[in-house]
Design a protein around this motif. Structure first.
Motif, PDB file in Angstrom:
ATOM      1  N   ASN A 213       4.904  29.450 -18.922  1.00 28.81           N
ATOM      2  CA  ASN A 213       3.465  29.720 -19.024  1.00 28.81           C
ATOM      3  C   ASN A 213       3.296  31.128 -19.585  1.00 28.81           C
ATOM      4  O   ASN A 213       3.228  32.108 -18.839  1.00 28.81           O
ATOM      5  N   GLN A 215       0.861  32.676 -21.023  1.00 27.79           N
ATOM      6  CA  GLN A 215      -0.351  33.414 -20.682  1.00 27.79           C
ATOM      7  C   GLN A 215      -0.236  34.055 -19.300  1.00 27.79           C
ATOM      8  O   GLN A 215      -0.588  35.216 -19.112  1.00 27.79           O
ATOM      9  N   ALA A 216       0.274  33.272 -18.351  1.00 24.66           N
ATOM     10  CA  ALA A 216       0.442  33.829 -17.006  1.00 24.66           C
ATOM     11  C   ALA A 216       1.459  34.968 -17.031  1.00 24.66           C
ATOM     12  O   ALA A 216       1.292  35.972 -16.344  1.00 24.66           O
ATOM     13  N   LEU A 219      -0.224  38.052 -18.256  1.00 25.87           N
ATOM     14  CA  LEU A 219      -1.123  38.608 -17.253  1.00 25.87           C
ATOM     15  C   LEU A 219      -0.363  39.191 -16.068  1.00 25.87           C
ATOM     16  O   LEU A 219      -0.938  39.873 -15.234  1.00 25.87           O
TER      17      LEU A 219
ATOM     18  N   PHE B 302      -8.005  46.118 -16.956  1.00 26.39           N
ATOM     19  CA  PHE B 302      -6.609  45.659 -16.953  1.00 26.39           C
ATOM     20  C   PHE B 302      -5.976  45.725 -18.350  1.00 26.39           C
ATOM     21  O   PHE B 302      -4.880  45.249 -18.565  1.00 26.39           O
ATOM     22  N   LEU B 304      -6.895  44.272 -21.175  1.00 26.54           N
ATOM     23  CA  LEU B 304      -6.965  43.076 -22.024  1.00 26.54           C
ATOM     24  C   LEU B 304      -8.029  43.223 -23.102  1.00 26.54           C
ATOM     25  O   LEU B 304      -7.990  42.543 -24.117  1.00 26.54           O
ATOM     26  N   LEU B 334      -4.259  42.991 -11.628  1.00 25.86           N
ATOM     27  CA  LEU B 334      -5.292  41.959 -11.711  1.00 25.86           C
ATOM     28  C   LEU B 334      -4.706  40.609 -11.330  1.00 25.86           C
ATOM     29  O   LEU B 334      -3.759  40.138 -11.954  1.00 25.86           O
ATOM     30  N   ALA B 336      -5.557  37.105 -11.796  1.00 28.87           N
ATOM     31  CA  ALA B 336      -6.497  36.462 -12.706  1.00 28.87           C
ATOM     32  C   ALA B 336      -7.085  35.195 -12.103  1.00 28.87           C
ATOM     33  O   ALA B 336      -6.535  34.607 -11.181  1.00 28.87           O
ATOM     34  N   LEU B 340      -3.940  27.911 -12.560  1.00 33.44           N
ATOM     35  CA  LEU B 340      -3.001  27.062 -13.292  1.00 33.44           C
ATOM     36  C   LEU B 340      -2.848  27.510 -14.749  1.00 33.44           C
ATOM     37  O   LEU B 340      -1.808  27.317 -15.351  1.00 33.44           O
ATOM     38  N   VAL B 341      -3.884  28.109 -15.293  1.00 33.13           N
ATOM     39  CA  VAL B 341      -3.816  28.587 -16.669  1.00 33.13           C
ATOM     40  C   VAL B 341      -3.230  30.000 -16.717  1.00 33.13           C
ATOM     41  O   VAL B 341      -2.371  30.302 -17.539  1.00 33.13           O
ATOM     42  N   ASN B 342      -3.667  30.846 -15.812  1.00 31.21           N
ATOM     43  CA  ASN B 342      -3.411  32.277 -15.942  1.00 31.21           C
ATOM     44  C   ASN B 342      -2.388  32.850 -14.972  1.00 31.21           C
ATOM     45  O   ASN B 342      -2.062  34.037 -15.083  1.00 31.21           O
ATOM     46  N   ALA B 343      -1.932  32.077 -14.010  1.00 30.15           N
ATOM     47  CA  ALA B 343      -1.101  32.712 -12.997  1.00 30.15           C
ATOM     48  C   ALA B 343       0.154  31.919 -12.646  1.00 30.15           C
ATOM     49  O   ALA B 343       1.234  32.493 -12.567  1.00 30.15           O
ATOM     50  N   VAL B 344       0.029  30.636 -12.430  1.00 29.70           N
ATOM     51  CA  VAL B 344       1.170  29.871 -11.935  1.00 29.70           C
ATOM     52  C   VAL B 344       2.194  29.663 -13.049  1.00 29.70           C
ATOM     53  O   VAL B 344       1.838  29.317 -14.174  1.00 29.70           O
ATOM     54  N   TRP B 412       0.682  40.121  -6.105  1.00 30.28           N
ATOM     55  CA  TRP B 412       0.114  41.440  -6.427  1.00 30.28           C
ATOM     56  C   TRP B 412      -0.021  42.325  -5.196  1.00 30.28           C
ATOM     57  O   TRP B 412      -0.311  43.515  -5.320  1.00 30.28           O
TER      58      TRP B 412
END
Lengths: 337, 504
Positions: A213, A215-216, A219, B302, B304, B334, B336, B340-344, B412
């Motif tokens: 992933n 994007q993750a 981030l 952050f 971005l 951060l 986010a 499911l899109v931004n972290a996992v 975090w």
């Protein structure tokens, strides 16, 4: 949870079982198959594709792909021949320049993909065509060999350094005298290094995160672009090592050799997905994948199967391996730590 | 009383154990614009998807012009006369084709003659475009059109079928003001033609301009219906955010020194600049409607995004991170939204997900990971966050949503930060996980500044010492979370224009 179901067992050990089965069958049919010489021959036949496959594995890990590895390898072969035969330089210079060329091509690939946003397949496909053409320009499309006649009519003065040829031809005493080729040692050392890098270091961990992933990962503060470029540089360097070994084995810069390098090494890396049910690119699997192809081809050769059936069989094995990976394991990545 | 285009009674829909629609009753009259408001997860997209044939309802009745209406597929809904224009404009057009082909796409897709007659197609396309007042060269490729024109093409294409109900899902979210005006003019025409229009938006300016009636949704039910002029916009926002706010017992600790300070911060060229101060030992919630600028603020802090103008200092040092890595190095973390899109990382286990941002902490010489150190950290985080799992080596996707969220928030909290930003940390989690996460955020807040973005007001009230309200990319309210003036806060959420109404 503790008892593995039959499907789990099939996914996990199916491919290793298949390999063991093949060895048993070939050994019964041709007892010579089990000899140390035969084993070494197999290893030697997979050494170069195995090293290339380990490089492409690095790009697969970051969810990329490198189609230029075959062309990088043949370019390195031509470059090393050119450096030694035409420029009359030594083995060290040839090796250093080849490695530098591989790293540079990987860097350009990476930047095309990361900065110019060219899709990975297209960027490396373009690079492949470019290199296939480029490597023929300095010699007007001719192969390079010692004493060759140059464009101005004079003969080339340089020759392949003995120490360079040793890389591809020397054999080390191991159990039997002159048994193990140096290229096999390179394969094993590189496989262990790539495995350790991907599985044991934080850099490998982060590259797997990017592949899973991106994007993750970004981030989480990871330099995604940097690691992507690194993967292509690794791939380029591995391919140039493969090219050096190829030149050292052949003793000439042969424009016609190395055609199968790309497909064989990609097949090995993809077969690697299925080994131990990893369902993801991994160095151990890639090495086993390369070995599997080598065993299969050596066995078939010993059974006198015609050479033109080999590509078909490689393709069939690859398709079966991909079914193992994607259909049976349900596309779920299993963390193997 | 106008004719009712669509009647919905007792509509329910659940995904697994998660009931999303819990008995929706709604009438949509012909020739009127009904605005639908609802927070994230209120069920509005599910309602739309049932109406346009993507999902099937579990129980309940839907009648279209008095005939039962249970579309099997989006194509069936379209044939029956329910047309949907989605938020993502490119869902409605094929950018690679010209305007003509796009306008005729549905009839092309249905088949017919094998060969196409280019001239006849252009004439037909022009007729369709004229019908909705779209003045455009029909031979142009859609890829070369402005966003608004693309959207108008999508709507014109839809209108070629003489629909009974037109659903617009946040259609102005990517349009400029002038472009939106053209869309509104078209909507006015369609309304006069007797089409029932369901308009989903949070933009107060759109709503004031268009709405004949407002419907608020909350927790899978209709929580408010406003149809007598003048429309009660604040009431609609209140109904959407919920009347009953659970009293939470928050003791506000004395704030520490200023950690982050922003002066004259401007997030968009057209937005108002604002100042911001965040203290140590303080949990600040930022609330506001979807698109009010909460995420934009988080992104600037952050690394971005860059702000349009303004200075930011962190511990009195200038803070302008070029990327997230720099922000993390400066101590700004951060967590986010949209895990499911931004972290996992789906291919990783719990432990690897927990240690992802700080692998360097567990790496020795040559970057080799130290297994024991990593495992110990994972066990601590699992314990602190109360992650319910068999062990740290379980795959992250084997966990429930709430436990996944604990992992991606917990990663975090493993390291000390100067400013921790949590963007929608309670998104898609059950009430128990929400309390666990909120408690953990508060318990660990002493040495840092904490900023929690949440669109849901009761989440903000549950976790914060201080609540900031954002609207149109600026801060419009600042409340200490103590005997809070809820009506005023909700009015601020509803938009700047509304405050003048209330103060009058």
């Amino acid at each position: 949870m503790k008892t593995l179901s039959l499907t789990d067992l099939a996914i996990r050990y199916g491919f290793l079982l298949l390999m063991a089965g093949l060895i048993v069958i070939f050994s019964i049919a041709k007892p010579a198959f089990l000899s140390p010489q035969s084993a070494v021959f197999i290893l030697q036949s997979v050494a170069i594709t195995g090293i290339l496959a380990l490089g492409v594995t690095a790009t697969l890990v970051v969810d990329g792909f490198d189609l230029s590895i075959g062309a990088v390898a043949t370019s390195a072969m031509m470059l090393s021949a050119y450096v030694m035969v035409i420029w009359d330089m030594g083995a060290v210079a040839a090796v250093v320049m080849c490695l530098g060329m591989g790293a540079l091509v990987g860097l350009v690939n990476g930047l095309l993909i990361v900065k110019m946003r060219v899709p990975d397949l297209l960027a490396t496909l373009g690079m492949m065509f470019l290199l296939v053409g480029l490597q023929r320009i300095p010699t007007q499309g001719n192969s390079i060999s010692t004493g060759m006649v140059l464009a101005d009519g004079s003969a080339a003065t340089g020759s392949f350094a003995p120490s360079f040829l040793m890389l591809g031809r020397h054999r080390i005493d191991f159990i039997l005298p002159d048994l193990v080729p140096l290229s096999v040692v390179f394969l094993i050392v590189i496989a262990v290094l790539v495995w350790a890098f991907l599985e044991l270091t934080r850099h490998g961990r982060v590259m797997y995160a990017i592949g899973s992933n991106a994007q993750a990962a970004a981030l989480a503060g990871i330099n995604v672009a940097g690691y992507r470029v690194l993967a292509y540089v690794i791939s380029g360097v591995m391919a140039s090592i493969g090219g050096i070994l190829l030149a050292a084995r052949l003793g000439r810069g042969d424009v016609a050799s190395g055609n199968n390098l790309l497909l064989d090494s990609v097949a090995a890396a993809l077969i690697g997905f299925a080994v131990l049910g990893a369902a993801k690119p991994n160095a151990f699997g890639t090495a086993i994948g390369a070995l599997f192809v080598g065993i299969l081809l050596q066995g078939l050769t010993m059974l006198n199967a015609p050479y033109y059936t080999q590509d078909f069989i490689k393709g069939a094995v690859l398709v079966v391996a991909l079914v193992f990976t994607f259909a049976l394991s349900g596309r779920v990545g299993r963390g193997r730590g | 009383m106008p004719r009712t285009a669509i009647t919905i009674r007792g509509l329910t829909k659940a995904f697994g154990r998660n009931a999303v629609l819990r008995g929706v009753d709604l009438d949509l009259p012909a020739g009127q614009v009904t605005v639908l408001m609802g927070a994230n997860g209120a069920g509005k997209s599910t309602l739309v998807k049932v109406l346009c044939g993507v999902h099937r309802a579990d129980t309940g009745e839907v009648r279209l012009e008095n005939a039962p209406f249970y579309p099997e597929s989006p194509a069936a809904a379209l044939r029956a006369g329910v047309v949907t224009v989605h938020q993502n404009i490119n869902d409605g057009v094929v950018p690679g084709l010209d305007v003509t082909s796009n306008l005729l796409l549905d009839s092309l897709a249905e088949g017919g003659a094998v060969f196409l007659n280019a001239r006849r197609m252009r004439e037909e396309a022009r007729r369709i475009a004229d019908a909705v007042g779209l003045e455009i060269d029909v031979t142009r490729p859609v890829a070369g059109l402005a966003l608004a024109d693309r959207q108008l093409v999508a709507i014109a294409r839809a209108m070629a079928r003489n629909p009974k109900l037109l659903i617009l899902d946040e259609p102005t979210s990517s349009l400029s003001l002038a472009e939106a005006q053209r869309l509104f003019a078209l909507i006015d025409r369609l309304r006069d033609d007797g089409v029932a229009i369901l308009y989903i938006s949070h933009r107060m300016s759109d709503i004031r301009r268009l709405a004949d009636r407002i419907v608020s949704m909350r927790d899978g039910q209709i929580s408010g219906l406003f149809e007598t002029a003048p429309l009660d916009y604040s009431g609609a926002v209140r109904a959407m955010l919920g009347h009953e706010i659970t009293e939470v017992d928050i003791t506000i600790p004395p704030p520490g020194p200023v950690v982050l300070e922003a002066r004259g911060l401007k997030l968009k060229p057209e937005s108002q600049p604002f100042d911001l101060r965040l203290h140590a030992n303080e949990v600040v919630a930022v609330t506001g409607l979807v698109g009010s600028g909460k995420s934009a603020l988080a992104n600037v802090l952050f690394g971005l995004d860059r702000p349009v103008s303004g200075q930011i200092t962190l511990d009195a040092q200038p803070h302008a991170p070029a990327n997230p890595a720099r922000a993390v190095a400066a101590g700004v973390f951060l967590a986010a939204k949209d895990r499911l899109v931004n972290a996992v990382i789906p291919g990783f286990d719990i432990q690897q997900n927990l240690t992802l941002p700080f692998t360097a902490r567990h790496a020795g010489p040559l970057g080799l990971m130290r297994r024991a150190s990593e495992r110990a950290q994972a066990m601590r985080s699992i314990d602190d966050m109360g992650v319910v799992c068999q062990g740290p080596r379980d795959g992250i996707l084997t966990l429930s949503g709430g436990n996944q969220q604990k992992v991606v928030v917990g990663r975090w909290l493993a390291e000390a930060s100067r400013l921790l930003i949590l963007d929608e940390p309670f998104q898609g989690v059950d009430i128990k996980a929400r309390h666990d996460i909120g408690r953990r955020i508060r318990d660990s807040a002493a040495s840092r500044a904490t900023m929690v973005m949440c669109a849901e007001l009761d989440e903000a009230l549950e976790v914060a010492d201080r609540i900031l309200v954002m609207s149109e990319h600026t801060i419009v309210g600042d409340h200490r979370n103590e005997n809070i003036d809820l009506p005023r806060l909700m009015a601020e959420v509803a938009g700047a224009a509304d405050r003048t109404d209330l103060s009058a």
